[in-house]
Design a protein around this motif. Structure first.
Motif, PDB file in Angstrom:
ATOM      1  N   ASP A  95       0.819  -1.212   0.000  1.00  0.00           N
ATOM      2  CA  ASP A  95       0.000   0.000   0.000  1.00  0.00           C
ATOM      3  C   ASP A  95       0.852   1.261   0.000  1.00  0.00           C
ATOM      4  O   ASP A  95       0.355   2.340  -0.326  1.00  0.00           O
ATOM      5  N   ILE A  99       3.633   3.220  -6.801  1.00  0.00           N
ATOM      6  CA  ILE A  99       2.421   3.563  -7.551  1.00  0.00           C
ATOM      7  C   ILE A  99       1.290   4.041  -6.639  1.00  0.00           C
ATOM      8  O   ILE A  99       0.667   5.078  -6.928  1.00  0.00           O
ATOM      9  N   PRO A 100       0.964   3.376  -5.534  1.00  0.00           N
ATOM     10  CA  PRO A 100      -0.057   3.944  -4.654  1.00  0.00           C
ATOM     11  C   PRO A 100       0.277   5.359  -4.190  1.00  0.00           C
ATOM     12  O   PRO A 100      -0.617   6.221  -4.131  1.00  0.00           O
ATOM     13  N   VAL A 103      -0.393   7.669  -7.108  1.00  0.00           N
ATOM     14  CA  VAL A 103      -1.832   7.852  -7.326  1.00  0.00           C
ATOM     15  C   VAL A 103      -2.393   8.849  -6.323  1.00  0.00           C
ATOM     16  O   VAL A 103      -3.150   9.778  -6.685  1.00  0.00           O
ATOM     17  N   THR A 117      -3.572   2.491 -13.784  1.00  0.00           N
ATOM     18  CA  THR A 117      -2.311   1.894 -13.334  1.00  0.00           C
ATOM     19  C   THR A 117      -2.083   0.550 -14.000  1.00  0.00           C
ATOM     20  O   THR A 117      -2.991  -0.269 -14.100  1.00  0.00           O
ATOM     21  N   VAL A 119      -0.969  -3.074 -13.954  1.00  0.00           N
ATOM     22  CA  VAL A 119      -0.909  -4.114 -12.923  1.00  0.00           C
ATOM     23  C   VAL A 119      -0.120  -5.283 -13.499  1.00  0.00           C
ATOM     24  O   VAL A 119      -0.586  -5.995 -14.388  1.00  0.00           O
ATOM     25  N   GLN A 150      -1.980  -6.414  -5.814  1.00  0.00           N
ATOM     26  CA  GLN A 150      -1.501  -5.165  -6.394  1.00  0.00           C
ATOM     27  C   GLN A 150      -2.671  -4.272  -6.823  1.00  0.00           C
ATOM     28  O   GLN A 150      -2.691  -3.072  -6.557  1.00  0.00           O
ATOM     29  N   HIS A 154      -3.719  -0.464  -5.402  1.00  0.00           N
ATOM     30  CA  HIS A 154      -3.945   0.706  -6.252  1.00  0.00           C
ATOM     31  C   HIS A 154      -5.340   1.278  -6.007  1.00  0.00           C
ATOM     32  O   HIS A 154      -5.531   2.508  -5.988  1.00  0.00           O
ATOM     33  N   ALA A 157      -5.574   3.397  -2.996  1.00  0.00           N
ATOM     34  CA  ALA A 157      -4.921   4.696  -3.185  1.00  0.00           C
ATOM     35  C   ALA A 157      -5.790   5.676  -3.959  1.00  0.00           C
ATOM     36  O   ALA A 157      -5.496   6.876  -3.982  1.00  0.00           O
ATOM     37  N   VAL A 159      -7.121   4.911  -7.390  1.00  0.00           N
ATOM     38  CA  VAL A 159      -7.004   4.777  -8.842  1.00  0.00           C
ATOM     39  C   VAL A 159      -8.389   4.744  -9.493  1.00  0.00           C
ATOM     40  O   VAL A 159      -9.377   4.328  -8.875  1.00  0.00           O
ATOM     41  N   VAL A 162      -7.754  -0.014 -13.291  1.00  0.00           N
ATOM     42  CA  VAL A 162      -6.572  -0.881 -13.228  1.00  0.00           C
ATOM     43  C   VAL A 162      -6.436  -1.621 -14.552  1.00  0.00           C
ATOM     44  O   VAL A 162      -7.429  -1.995 -15.177  1.00  0.00           O
TER      45      VAL A 162
END
Length: 331
Positions: A95, A99-100, A103, A117, A119, A150, A154, A157, A159, A162
């Protein structure tokens, strides 16, 4: 001489006439811009094989995304490069991963920008493959658990979409179950439904630092010679409740785009990949082609073949040119 009553050139005579009868229209709204995110602060590391494209720290990535948004481009897709990699790609399921955090930073500053994102595990594993490895084999089902974790990280966060790119069998269904179980049933899945084991990915692997350390990815990415298999792959993802279908690469696979467009009614995405981008840049630098005209011609061809959306490193350049394309002005 007896001329035909119909003359095709009548509607080609002026720029305004040509625009009026144009069958395929490329718009800024069609574009998704890829961004590569790395650790650190104030980092902008140019990618040698991709002129104008850089690895960016989160602060610089936010600034770049702001420019993208001001150009009218509605979406970006993020690829992360962690400081540390291991056999299971642990940084990719955290987490607090790159990337998180990216985002969250983007959503704080640009809440309306659509953030997609990637993945996959290849950017996070020390062996560079897209999943769990045993010996020389990439294991399908154990990889699904990592991909699901994953995607959920995301989603937590913030997103918007995905996009699993790994080409493991059953990953769309696994990710959908995981998202729904965690309360993220509203997040769409943009599946890399038809992803070929292409030689056009070379520059991307430099950018994402994701080249496999042994073997290749032909056991899970598709054989470029296969056409009918693309429909089988896409049909599986449709049945697993994908919300978008993607074809990657784009230029050499316009027939595949057309096949999917005719077979399915889901939004269709073309990925104009790094090797395609690099070839155009190299030829333009030598003065062999008109860069802007060729770029727009290629992107228009992807739309004409059936793409609704195009992921492209040309997005910023194309957006600037498309803004000028008003009142019969032809870029």
């Amino acid at each position: 001489m007896h001329f035909p009553e119909y003359r095709a050139r009548r509607t080609r005579r002026t720029p305004i006439l040509r625009n009026m009868v144009r069958e395929t229209r490329l718009s800024v709204d069609d574009l998704i811009y890829p961004l590569f995110c790395v650790e650190g602060a104030d980092v902008c590391h140019p990618i040698g094989s991709m002129p104008g494209v850089c690895q960016l720290s989160i602060d610089r990535l936010v600034a770049e995304a702001r420019e993208v948004w001001q150009l009218g481009i509605p979406a970006v897709i993020l690829f992360g490069i962690p400081d540390r990699k291991d056999a299971l790609g642990s940084a990719g399921t955290s987490d607090d991963g790159i990337i998180p955090r990216a985002v969250r930073a983007l959503k704080q500053v640009l809440p309306e920008l659509i953030v997609v994102t990637d993945v996959c595990m290849c950017e996070y594993t020390d062996h560079g493959h897209c999943g769990v490895v045993r010996g020389q084999d990439v294991l399908n089902d154990p990889t699904l658990e990592l991909l699901s974790r994953q995607a959920v990280a995301h989603a937590r966060a913030g997103v918007d979409i995905v996009a699993p790119s790994d080409m493991m069998d059953g990953r769309v269904a696994a990710i959908r179950r995981a998202l729904d179980t965690e309360g993220f049933d509203q997040i769409p899945i943009m599946s890399y439904a038809v992803k070929y084991a292409s030689a056009f990915y070379g520059p991307f692997r430099e950018a994402a630092e994701s080249a496999p350390q042994f073997g290749d990815r032909r056991s899970y990415q598709m054989d470029p010679a296969n056409r009918r298999e693309a429909l089988r792959e896409a049909r599986l993802d449709v049945h697993e409740n994908a919300d978008f279908l993607m074809v990657k690469p784009a230029m050499a696979y316009l027939d595949i785009l057309r096949d999917l467009r005719e077979a399915f009614d889901l939004p269709l995405v073309a990925y104009n990949v790094s090797g395609e981008f690099a070839m155009l840049k190299a030829a333009a630098q030598r003065g062999w082609i008109d860069h802007d005209r060729v770029m727009l011609e290629l992107l228009t061809a992807m739309k004409r073949a059936g793409a609704d959306l195009i992921i492209t490193y040309h997005a910023k350049e194309a957006a600037g040119l498309l803004r000028q394309d008003h009142s019969g002005q032809e870029p």
